[in-house]
Design an enzyme around this catalytic site. Sequence first.
Site, short mmCIF file in Angstrom:
data_model
loop_
_atom_site.label_atom_id
_atom_site.label_comp_id
_atom_site.label_asym_id
_atom_site.label_seq_id
_atom_site.Cartn_x
_atom_site.Cartn_y
_atom_site.Cartn_z
N SER A 41 39.79 87.92 -83.14
CA SER A 41 40.75 87.40 -82.17
C SER A 41 40.12 87.11 -80.82
O SER A 41 38.93 87.28 -80.61
CB SER A 41 41.94 88.34 -81.99
OG SER A 41 41.53 89.53 -81.32
N TYR A 58 42.58 83.70 -83.32
CA TYR A 58 43.99 83.86 -82.95
C TYR A 58 44.07 84.68 -81.67
O TYR A 58 43.17 85.46 -81.34
CB TYR A 58 44.80 84.49 -84.07
CG TYR A 58 44.35 85.88 -84.45
CD1 TYR A 58 44.94 87.01 -83.88
CD2 TYR A 58 43.33 86.08 -85.37
CE1 TYR A 58 44.51 88.28 -84.21
CE2 TYR A 58 42.89 87.35 -85.71
CZ TYR A 58 43.49 88.44 -85.12
OH TYR A 58 43.06 89.71 -85.45
#
Length: 134
Positions: free
Chosen positions: A25, A58
């Site tokens: 992430s 993400y």
Amino acid sequence: MERKMLKSKIHRATVTGADLHYEGSITIDLDLMEASDIIPYEAVCIWDVTNGSRFETYAIEGERGSGVICINGAAARLVAPQDLVIIASFVNMENAEAIAHEPKLVFVDDKNRMLESRKEVAGQATLKSVHWKN
């Protein structure tokens, strides 16, 4: 017909950390996520202005007001603290909606504090509000 359109962009943010051992992430200051309309776990593209690397991951929430932009997991090998990055997300929409679409564009200073949110302007290098580093 659907078109893939830019939905959100945080322009020339400064990487504050790179955590190879986190599971993945990018951690983004919650203020910047809200300003750019990026939500937790949304897919984002990262374009490193400093070294040219590009990857997708993400977003996860970082502490509000902290200025954190931390690349986590294997992608940490693609950036270094102090690199400048562009963070972008995209959306698919029908042609009629796409014609009127305006993305959320957030411009930040070297501490990742929001300078402004506005439409993108061609020839940005001449804007006084954008500090360009070579």
